[in-house]
Write a protein that holds these residues in place. Structure first.
Motif, PDB file in Angstrom:
ATOM      1  N   MET A   1       0.852  -1.205   0.231  1.00 28.54           N
ATOM      2  CA  MET A   1       0.092  -0.031   0.085  1.00 28.54           C
ATOM      3  C   MET A   1       0.879   1.350  -0.053  1.00 28.54           C
ATOM      4  O   MET A   1       1.834   1.326   0.670  1.00 28.54           O
ATOM      5  CB  MET A   1      -0.872   0.035   1.461  1.00 28.54           C
ATOM      6  N   THR A   2       0.385   2.385  -0.791  1.00 24.48           N
ATOM      7  CA  THR A   2       1.057   3.410  -0.829  1.00 24.48           C
ATOM      8  C   THR A   2       0.248   4.525  -0.141  1.00 24.48           C
ATOM      9  O   THR A   2      -0.616   4.947  -0.708  1.00 24.48           O
ATOM     10  CB  THR A   2       1.371   3.799  -2.291  1.00 24.48           C
ATOM     11  N   ARG A   3       0.981   5.193   0.916  1.00 28.41           N
ATOM     12  CA  ARG A   3       0.181   5.936   1.907  1.00 28.41           C
ATOM     13  C   ARG A   3       0.115   7.309   1.395  1.00 28.41           C
ATOM     14  O   ARG A   3       1.410   7.702   0.667  1.00 28.41           O
ATOM     15  CB  ARG A   3       0.803   6.040   3.170  1.00 28.41           C
ATOM     16  N   LEU A   4      -0.880   8.050   1.373  1.00 32.57           N
ATOM     17  CA  LEU A   4      -0.989   9.322   0.847  1.00 32.57           C
ATOM     18  C   LEU A   4      -0.359  10.161   2.050  1.00 32.57           C
ATOM     19  O   LEU A   4      -0.511   9.921   3.194  1.00 32.57           O
ATOM     20  CB  LEU A   4      -2.492   9.991   0.677  1.00 32.57           C
ATOM     21  N   GLN A   5       0.211  11.238   1.791  1.00 34.95           N
ATOM     22  CA  GLN A   5       1.063  12.154   2.856  1.00 34.95           C
ATOM     23  C   GLN A   5      -0.015  12.678   3.819  1.00 34.95           C
ATOM     24  O   GLN A   5       0.064  12.687   5.194  1.00 34.95           O
ATOM     25  CB  GLN A   5       1.655  13.330   2.560  1.00 34.95           C
ATOM     26  N   GLN A   6      -1.149  12.855   3.361  1.00 36.35           N
ATOM     27  CA  GLN A   6      -2.366  13.531   4.108  1.00 36.35           C
ATOM     28  C   GLN A   6      -3.575  12.626   3.659  1.00 36.35           C
ATOM     29  O   GLN A   6      -3.807  12.685   2.388  1.00 36.35           O
ATOM     30  CB  GLN A   6      -2.617  14.759   4.174  1.00 36.35           C
ATOM     31  N   PRO A   7      -4.518  12.158   4.349  1.00 31.55           N
ATOM     32  CA  PRO A   7      -5.919  11.694   4.016  1.00 31.55           C
ATOM     33  C   PRO A   7      -6.603  12.494   3.206  1.00 31.55           C
ATOM     34  O   PRO A   7      -6.537  13.821   3.559  1.00 31.55           O
ATOM     35  CB  PRO A   7      -6.349  11.021   5.189  1.00 31.55           C
ATOM     36  N   VAL A   8      -7.413  12.043   2.241  1.00 33.78           N
ATOM     37  CA  VAL A   8      -8.331  13.155   1.529  1.00 33.78           C
ATOM     38  C   VAL A   8      -9.804  12.546   1.992  1.00 33.78           C
ATOM     39  O   VAL A   8     -10.050  11.512   1.962  1.00 33.78           O
ATOM     40  CB  VAL A   8      -8.494  12.756   0.018  1.00 33.78           C
ATOM     41  N   ASN A   9     -10.506  13.513   2.563  1.00 38.51           N
ATOM     42  CA  ASN A   9     -11.809  13.347   3.070  1.00 38.51           C
ATOM     43  C   ASN A   9     -12.728  13.602   1.992  1.00 38.51           C
ATOM     44  O   ASN A   9     -12.898  14.579   1.404  1.00 38.51           O
ATOM     45  CB  ASN A   9     -12.173  14.286   4.444  1.00 38.51           C
ATOM     46  N   THR A  10     -13.783  12.641   1.973  1.00 33.18           N
ATOM     47  CA  THR A  10     -14.845  12.978   0.952  1.00 33.18           C
ATOM     48  C   THR A  10     -16.077  12.236   1.361  1.00 33.18           C
ATOM     49  O   THR A  10     -16.321  11.202   1.849  1.00 33.18           O
ATOM     50  CB  THR A  10     -14.495  12.104  -0.331  1.00 33.18           C
ATOM     51  N   SER A  11     -17.115  12.785   1.204  1.00 34.69           N
ATOM     52  CA  SER A  11     -18.425  12.310   1.613  1.00 34.69           C
ATOM     53  C   SER A  11     -18.813  11.134   0.837  1.00 34.69           C
ATOM     54  O   SER A  11     -19.817  10.275   1.320  1.00 34.69           O
ATOM     55  CB  SER A  11     -19.588  13.252   1.826  1.00 34.69           C
ATOM     56  N   ASP A  12     -18.132  11.115  -0.371  1.00 36.21           N
ATOM     57  CA  ASP A  12     -18.533  10.152  -1.210  1.00 36.21           C
ATOM     58  C   ASP A  12     -17.881   8.632  -0.980  1.00 36.21           C
ATOM     59  O   ASP A  12     -18.293   7.681  -1.644  1.00 36.21           O
ATOM     60  CB  ASP A  12     -18.359  10.311  -2.643  1.00 36.21           C
ATOM     61  N   ALA A  13     -17.093   8.850  -0.176  1.00 32.28           N
ATOM     62  CA  ALA A  13     -16.171   7.520   0.143  1.00 32.28           C
ATOM     63  C   ALA A  13     -16.875   6.441   1.371  1.00 32.28           C
ATOM     64  O   ALA A  13     -16.125   6.219   2.098  1.00 32.28           O
ATOM     65  CB  ALA A  13     -14.922   7.610   0.260  1.00 32.28           C
ATOM     66  N   GLY A  14     -18.194   6.708   1.703  1.00 32.14           N
ATOM     67  CA  GLY A  14     -18.659   6.113   2.819  1.00 32.14           C
ATOM     68  C   GLY A  14     -18.367   6.817   4.153  1.00 32.14           C
ATOM     69  O   GLY A  14     -18.263   6.039   5.183  1.00 32.14           O
ATOM     70  N   GLY A  15     -17.834   8.034   4.159  1.00 31.36           N
ATOM     71  CA  GLY A  15     -17.408   8.696   5.215  1.00 31.36           C
ATOM     72  C   GLY A  15     -15.913   8.280   5.681  1.00 31.36           C
ATOM     73  O   GLY A  15     -15.427   8.675   6.755  1.00 31.36           O
ATOM     74  N   GLN A  16     -15.244   7.230   5.124  1.00 32.68           N
ATOM     75  CA  GLN A  16     -13.829   7.007   5.441  1.00 32.68           C
ATOM     76  C   GLN A  16     -12.875   7.881   4.686  1.00 32.68           C
ATOM     77  O   GLN A  16     -13.224   7.964   3.548  1.00 32.68           O
ATOM     78  CB  GLN A  16     -13.687   5.419   5.058  1.00 32.68           C
ATOM     79  N   PRO A  17     -12.055   8.441   5.267  1.00 25.13           N
ATOM     80  CA  PRO A  17     -11.036   9.315   4.298  1.00 25.13           C
ATOM     81  C   PRO A  17      -9.979   8.391   3.637  1.00 25.13           C
ATOM     82  O   PRO A  17      -9.665   7.186   4.004  1.00 25.13           O
ATOM     83  CB  PRO A  17     -10.033   9.930   5.522  1.00 25.13           C
ATOM     84  N   LEU A  18      -9.731   9.004   2.491  1.00 26.24           N
ATOM     85  CA  LEU A  18      -8.864   8.028   1.631  1.00 26.24           C
ATOM     86  C   LEU A  18      -7.282   8.232   2.088  1.00 26.24           C
ATOM     87  O   LEU A  18      -6.826   9.365   2.174  1.00 26.24           O
ATOM     88  CB  LEU A  18      -8.963   8.457   0.276  1.00 26.24           C
ATOM     89  N   ASP A  19      -6.864   7.013   2.575  1.00 30.95           N
ATOM     90  CA  ASP A  19      -5.320   7.446   3.011  1.00 30.95           C
ATOM     91  C   ASP A  19      -4.320   6.529   2.437  1.00 30.95           C
ATOM     92  O   ASP A  19      -3.245   6.619   2.732  1.00 30.95           O
ATOM     93  CB  ASP A  19      -5.363   6.875   4.448  1.00 30.95           C
ATOM     94  N   THR A  20      -4.607   6.022   1.267  1.00 25.37           N
ATOM     95  CA  THR A  20      -3.878   5.161   0.413  1.00 25.37           C
ATOM     96  C   THR A  20      -3.964   5.782  -1.134  1.00 25.37           C
ATOM     97  O   THR A  20      -5.217   5.953  -1.521  1.00 25.37           O
ATOM     98  CB  THR A  20      -3.629   3.635   0.687  1.00 25.37           C
ATOM     99  N   VAL A  21      -3.084   5.653  -1.940  1.00 27.95           N
ATOM    100  CA  VAL A  21      -3.174   5.794  -3.186  1.00 27.95           C
ATOM    101  C   VAL A  21      -4.172   4.812  -3.803  1.00 27.95           C
ATOM    102  O   VAL A  21      -5.072   4.896  -4.665  1.00 27.95           O
ATOM    103  CB  VAL A  21      -1.755   5.733  -4.047  1.00 27.95           C
ATOM    104  N   GLU A  22      -4.263   3.497  -3.380  1.00 22.64           N
ATOM    105  CA  GLU A  22      -5.060   2.253  -3.844  1.00 22.64           C
ATOM    106  C   GLU A  22      -6.474   2.645  -3.318  1.00 22.64           C
ATOM    107  O   GLU A  22      -7.199   2.349  -4.402  1.00 22.64           O
ATOM    108  CB  GLU A  22      -4.564   1.004  -3.101  1.00 22.64           C
ATOM    109  N   ALA A  23      -6.800   3.015  -2.254  1.00 26.48           N
ATOM    110  CA  ALA A  23      -8.081   3.506  -2.011  1.00 26.48           C
ATOM    111  C   ALA A  23      -8.419   4.829  -2.923  1.00 26.48           C
ATOM    112  O   ALA A  23      -9.729   4.842  -3.383  1.00 26.48           O
ATOM    113  CB  ALA A  23      -8.300   3.931  -0.614  1.00 26.48           C
ATOM    114  N   ALA A  24      -7.649   5.662  -3.090  1.00 23.39           N
ATOM    115  CA  ALA A  24      -8.079   6.752  -4.051  1.00 23.39           C
ATOM    116  C   ALA A  24      -8.437   6.205  -5.342  1.00 23.39           C
ATOM    117  O   ALA A  24      -9.416   6.704  -6.049  1.00 23.39           O
ATOM    118  CB  ALA A  24      -6.750   7.601  -4.039  1.00 23.39           C
ATOM    119  N   LEU A  25      -7.520   5.213  -5.923  1.00 20.28           N
ATOM    120  CA  LEU A  25      -7.827   4.646  -7.233  1.00 20.28           C
ATOM    121  C   LEU A  25      -9.149   4.072  -7.288  1.00 20.28           C
ATOM    122  O   LEU A  25      -9.973   4.134  -8.345  1.00 20.28           O
ATOM    123  CB  LEU A  25      -6.807   3.724  -7.601  1.00 20.28           C
ATOM    124  N   ASP A  26      -9.393   3.222  -6.206  1.00 23.00           N
ATOM    125  CA  ASP A  26     -11.154   2.613  -6.181  1.00 23.00           C
ATOM    126  C   ASP A  26     -11.868   3.669  -6.222  1.00 23.00           C
ATOM    127  O   ASP A  26     -12.807   3.502  -6.943  1.00 23.00           O
ATOM    128  CB  ASP A  26     -10.971   1.869  -4.808  1.00 23.00           C
TER     129      ASP A  26
END
Length: 81
Positions: A1-26
């Motif tokens: 897993m490739t971590r983001l330096q800072q998580p990305v918060n989005t209401s569209d991701a089920g309330g979970q911050p995106l904290d890896t590049v892989e999660a962001a890609l999904d």
């Protein structure tokens, strides 16, 4: 897993911050699949930037891709307001 330096918060991701590049890609893939053609190009560019950053492992490239993701989220929310 490739971590983001800072998580990305989005209401569209089920309330979970995106904290890896892989999660962001999904997340970006899901956004690409659910938006109209004009916005889909933004999501495709964002996906490509994230994938390249993940492949490189370069912190600066990962951070630039994270900013591209933030811009895409902002643009999408502006378009739906």
């Amino acid at each position: 897993m490739t971590r983001l330096q800072q998580p990305v918060n989005t209401s569209d991701a089920g309330g979970q911050p995106l904290d890896t590049v892989e999660a962001a890609l999904d997340f970006v893939y899901e956004q690409f699949e659910t938006h109209h053609a004009q916005i889909r190009e933004v999501w495709a560019d964002t996906y490509n930037a994230l994938a390249q950053a993940c492949d490189s492992g370069d912190d600066d490239q990962i951070e630039a891709a994270r900013h591209k993701l933030l811009d895409a989220i902002h643009l999408t929310h502006m378009g739906s307001a």
